[in-house]
Design an enzyme around this catalytic site. Structure first.
Site, PDB file in Angstrom:
ATOM      1  N   THR A  50       7.891   0.617   3.456  1.00 29.21           N
ATOM      2  CA  THR A  50       8.155   2.019   3.122  1.00 29.21           C
ATOM      3  C   THR A  50       9.444   2.147   2.311  1.00 29.21           C
ATOM      4  O   THR A  50       9.501   2.895   1.338  1.00 29.21           O
ATOM      5  CB  THR A  50       8.271   2.869   4.404  1.00 29.21           C
ATOM      6  OG1 THR A  50       7.004   2.918   5.050  1.00 29.21           O
ATOM      7  CG2 THR A  50       8.694   4.291   4.078  1.00 29.21           C
ATOM      8  N   PHE A 103       0.815  -1.223   0.000  1.00 27.43           N
ATOM      9  CA  PHE A 103       0.000   0.000   0.000  1.00 27.43           C
ATOM     10  C   PHE A 103       0.848   1.272   0.000  1.00 27.43           C
ATOM     11  O   PHE A 103       0.375   2.345  -0.391  1.00 27.43           O
ATOM     12  CB  PHE A 103      -0.961  -0.006   1.194  1.00 27.43           C
ATOM     13  CG  PHE A 103      -0.382   0.482   2.487  1.00 27.43           C
ATOM     14  CD1 PHE A 103      -0.499   1.809   2.871  1.00 27.43           C
ATOM     15  CD2 PHE A 103       0.280  -0.392   3.345  1.00 27.43           C
ATOM     16  CE1 PHE A 103       0.029   2.258   4.075  1.00 27.43           C
ATOM     17  CE2 PHE A 103       0.811   0.045   4.545  1.00 27.43           C
ATOM     18  CZ  PHE A 103       0.687   1.373   4.910  1.00 27.43           C
ATOM     19  N   LYS A 104       2.099   1.163   0.432  1.00 27.43           N
ATOM     20  CA  LYS A 104       2.950   2.357   0.480  1.00 27.43           C
ATOM     21  C   LYS A 104       3.117   2.994  -0.910  1.00 27.43           C
ATOM     22  O   LYS A 104       3.387   4.190  -1.024  1.00 27.43           O
ATOM     23  CB  LYS A 104       4.322   2.019   1.063  1.00 27.43           C
ATOM     24  CG  LYS A 104       4.287   1.369   2.451  1.00 27.43           C
ATOM     25  CD  LYS A 104       3.847   2.324   3.521  1.00 27.43           C
ATOM     26  CE  LYS A 104       3.741   1.656   4.887  1.00 27.43           C
ATOM     27  NZ  LYS A 104       5.005   1.360   5.515  1.00 27.43           N
ATOM     28  N   ASP A 105       2.974   2.191  -1.965  1.00 28.47           N
ATOM     29  CA  ASP A 105       3.093   2.731  -3.324  1.00 28.47           C
ATOM     30  C   ASP A 105       2.035   3.790  -3.611  1.00 28.47           C
ATOM     31  O   ASP A 105       2.262   4.693  -4.434  1.00 28.47           O
ATOM     32  CB  ASP A 105       2.947   1.616  -4.368  1.00 28.47           C
ATOM     33  CG  ASP A 105       4.111   0.646  -4.370  1.00 28.47           C
ATOM     34  OD1 ASP A 105       5.262   1.091  -4.191  1.00 28.47           O
ATOM     35  OD2 ASP A 105       3.878  -0.565  -4.570  1.00 28.47           O
TER      36      ASP A 105
END
Length: 467
Positions: free
Chosen positions: A142, A109-111
């Site tokens: 991250t 999800f960090k993308d």
């Protein structure tokens, strides 16, 4: 739109300046001077937008110093390599819907925020004719998201700290296989909190920070938080496309409190969110805080290595932004609370605890290794879908907070391929890897191992930083 510090020592400044600053000069975190709001009419108007278009609208409420056409161009570029829907929603039964946030280049999800951050950093540095040396800490996802978003960029160099031996094999390979000249992987002897402390110490030394052009991509960078608010709006819009209930709940696997803080921002902005459910793993400092009102971070020695390693965090940087709201946006009370934390090892908000659910809508729960294995197994057996361990933590806790008539959305955090060992243990399945992923896993790794020593790190950065 101007931004101030949670500790009151920063002059109000626009989005672009906050973006490059990272940690505020007084050691606090940047926060909107006034939270923008969105009404029901605007939400309905946004329903027809694509994800990049929605991102430009939401981010445009914060980045008011960037022309809207430039912002729209950057959001289109940020999500160009994602699937068409960017963030797909899919039901897994039991009244739970997964919000698919792992369709980006590093499968996490960090993308979602980092791809935008790469665009807006480059844009801002070109306008200023400047450079930036990113200093960050990662517990797993991250780092790779930042490095893949910033690799090869001429005006940005990345120094990413990670805890030795505390990430999955896949997570290490995603970072350490990169050979770009502007990417520096540094494995610190210790846990994530040790890495995060080094980042804060160096960022708090204003002379060193300015001389080395240091910035941040951890969720202390407000651009990360604001970019993540977008998918809360998107998920709400998709969950309510067919009509019915307008209020939804979100369950969020949480370590550093950044992902769920973005949901808190969205709720403050007017998005109809019933509950924000925080899911912790065995390092459940945040669950204890929201259940009792006492925030008691654990030492490095007390921080457990778990099978959801991206959540192996005992001191959540972003909690300060929530505390700022909790104490009525009074910077002095934030400073006092953090001084008490330093002096006695805990800070007591017991009197405020009832407000967590009643006023802010935040509740919490804990998931263990046995819980996540059982959850991965049950989802696989019920709907044939394999979920990663962190998402499993979310599903386990979400099941404990489902309410009749309120859709429950669980934020997916990563693809299961990143945690093959745990998937094998849970369901005895060997996951397939594409030729590209297998090549990454087999590639030579580039990493500098380092003691938990601030002076050694300073020297390394000074020797390799962009000027």
């Amino acid at each position: 739109m101007q931004f101030i510090s949670t500790r009151g020592g920063m002059q109000p400044q626009p989005f672009s300046e906050t973006l490059l600053e990272g940690l505020a000069p007084d050691g606090g975190l940047a926060i909107p001077e006034t939270m923008p709001t969105v009404n029901a009419e605007t939400l309905e108007r946004w329903r027809a937008l694509t994800y990049p278009q929605l991102a430009a609208e939401v981010l445009g409420l914060f980045a008011t110093d960037i022309p809207r056409e430039d912002l729209a161009r950057m959001t289109e570029a940020a999500y160009a390599d994602f699937p068409e829907s960017v963030v797909p929603l899919r039901s897994i039964g039991d009244g739970i819907t997964l919000v698919g946030l792992s369709e980006g280049p590093t499968l996490a999800f960090k993308d979602m925020a980092m791809q935008f951050l790469g665009q807006v950093l480059e844009y801002t540095l070109e306008r200023k004719d400047s450079v930036l040396n990113i200093l960050g800490a990662t517990s797993g996802d991250t780092g790779s998201a930042a490095e893949h978003a910033l690799r090869g960029k001429e005006r940005v160099s990345v120094f990413m700290l990670s805890p030795q031996g505390r990430m999955s094999t896949f997570q290490r390979a995603q970072m350490f296989s990169l050979a770009d000249d502007n990417v520096h992987n540094i494995a610190i002897e210790g846990v994530f909190d040790d890495c995060q402390n080094l980042v804060k110490h160096l960022a708090g030394d204003l002379e060193f920070k300015r001389s080395q052009h240091l910035g941040a991509v951890n969720s202390i960078n407000l651009a990360r938080i604001t970019a993540q608010t977008v998918y809360y709006f998107w998920a709400w819009l998709r969950a309510t496309d067919a009509g019915g209930s307008t209020a939804v709940s979100f369950t969020v696997p949480s370590g550093n409190f950044g992902n769920i803080l973005s949901g808190f921002f969205a709720k403050q902005m007017g998005l109809p969110i019933r509950r924000l459910v925080l899911a912790a793993n065995e390092n459940n400092v945040l669950d204890e805080f929201f259940r009792t009102g006492v925030y008691r971070p654990r030492s490095a020695a007390q921080t457990l290595a778990t099978s959801s390693p991206s959540m192996d965090i005992s001191k959540a940087s972003n909690l300060e932004r929530f505390i700022f709201e909790l104490v009525g946006r009074d910077p002095q009370r934030v400073v006092t609370a953090w001084r008490e934390l330093d002096e006695q090892g805990f800070v007591d908000f017991t009197d405020e605890q009832p407000r967590f659910a009643e006023e802010f809508g935040i509740v919490s729960g804990t998931s263990t290794h046995a819980d996540r294995l059982a959850t991965i197994r049950s989802v696989y057996e019920t709907v044939g879908e394999t979920i990663d361990p962190h998402t499993a933590d979310g599903v386990k806790v979400a099941r404990e907070h489902i309410e009749d008539g309120v859709p429950m959305l669980v934020l997916e955090t990563a693809k299961p391929q990143k945690f093959a060992e745990t998937i094998r243990e849970a369901i005895d399945v060997e996951l397939d890897y594409s030729p590209e992923l297998q090549q990454m896993l087999d590639a030579p790794q580039h990493v500098t191992e380092m003691d938990d020593d601030e002076h050694v790190l300073r020297s390394f950065i000074a020797a390799h930083a962009l000027r």
